[in-house]
Design an enzyme around this catalytic site. Structure first.
Site, PDB file in Angstrom:
ATOM      1  CG  ASN A  24      -6.290 -12.790  12.084  1.00 17.21           C
ATOM      2  OD1 ASN A  24      -5.458 -13.634  11.791  1.00 17.21           O
ATOM      3  ND2 ASN A  24      -7.127 -12.927  13.104  1.00 17.21           N
ATOM      4  CB  THR A  47      -5.881 -12.334  18.243  1.00 15.32           C
ATOM      5  OG1 THR A  47      -5.647 -13.745  18.383  1.00 15.32           O
ATOM      6  CG2 THR A  47      -6.430 -11.779  19.535  1.00 15.32           C
ATOM      7  CD  GLU A  48      -7.241 -16.660  14.519  1.00 13.76           C
ATOM      8  OE1 GLU A  48      -6.716 -17.641  13.981  1.00 13.76           O
ATOM      9  OE2 GLU A  48      -6.788 -15.499  14.418  1.00 13.76           O
ATOM     10  CG  ASN A  49      -7.149 -15.727  21.043  1.00 12.16           C
ATOM     11  OD1 ASN A  49      -6.803 -14.878  20.234  1.00 12.16           O
ATOM     12  ND2 ASN A  49      -6.546 -15.890  22.203  1.00 12.16           N
TER      13      ASN A  49
END
Length: 218
Positions: A24, A47-49
């Protein structure tokens, strides 16, 4: 901080990533790292989205307004990429399924404490995913300049800004050096771009051990 300095830090940090690792990348310098990760590296970007399998930055016709990362920068998706919601993404992070988190910092202490989310007296937009990432990732790499815009050291004996996490940082990459935390001590393992040990010591208040790896003195 010049773009050249940012690019040099990102290029060196990219060398820390290993084939097969799920990585990440935080906002700022870490977001420059994809330019130094060819497909042959085998690094899987998260990616955390909500995307696992982030590709290189788009050019021209490749631009898809529906594809952005957590920094709201345009991205591409590699063949076989997986899409999911933010809840699933953070479950991956909190469950220890992200191998490496690369992020910036305001300060890092010799004990591996990291402060990167708030400056006292200034407006705070939000914590974001930093607290989850630095605790959930198996390895944490910080990319930052050696000093602040005011010339103050950022690798410090003790953080003065609000902590994001305690004892979380494994590697620090600046424009001058690479530090690693090994067996509870901060070790200077690499000098970059002609820097000397004295140059690093002059902008570092954290105690450190000089443990230069001969092949890594540039």
């Amino acid at each position: 901080m010049s773009d050249d300095v940012k690019t040099r830090i990102a290029a060196r940090a990219a060398l820390e990533l290993q084939p097969g690792e799920v990585v990440n990348l935080g906002i700022g310098i870490p977001n420059l790292i994809p330019s130094f990760l060819g497909p042959e590296t085998g690094v899987v970007l998260h990616t955390e989205n909500g995307l696992l399998g982030v590709g290189p930055r788009p050019n021209g016709d490749e631009l898809d307004p529906d594809l952005i990362d957590a920094a709201k920068q345009p991205i591409t998706a590699l063949p076989g990429a997986a899409y999911f919601d933010s809840a699933a993404s953070f479950a991956m992070i909190r469950g220890g399924h992200v191998d490496v988190a690369v992020l910036g910092a305001l300060e890092v202490s010799g004990d591996g404490d990291i402060a990167n989310w708030a400056v006292p007296g200034k407006d705070v937009l939000g914590v974001g995913g930093a607290m989850d990432l630095v605790v959930g990732a198996r390895r944490v790499i910080v990319t930052m300049t050696a000093t602040s815009s005011r010339g103050e050291p950022k690798v410090v004996a003790a953080c003065t800004y609000p902590l994001t996490a305690s004892g979380a940082v494994d590697v620090i990459v600046t424009e001058l050096s690479v530090f690693r935390r090994v067996d509870g001590e901060l070790r200077l393992t690499e000098l970059l771009d002609g820097a000397t040990v004295d140059d690093v010591a002059a902008v570092t208040t954290a105690p450190f051990v000089v443990a230069l790896e001969e092949s890594h003195v540039h």
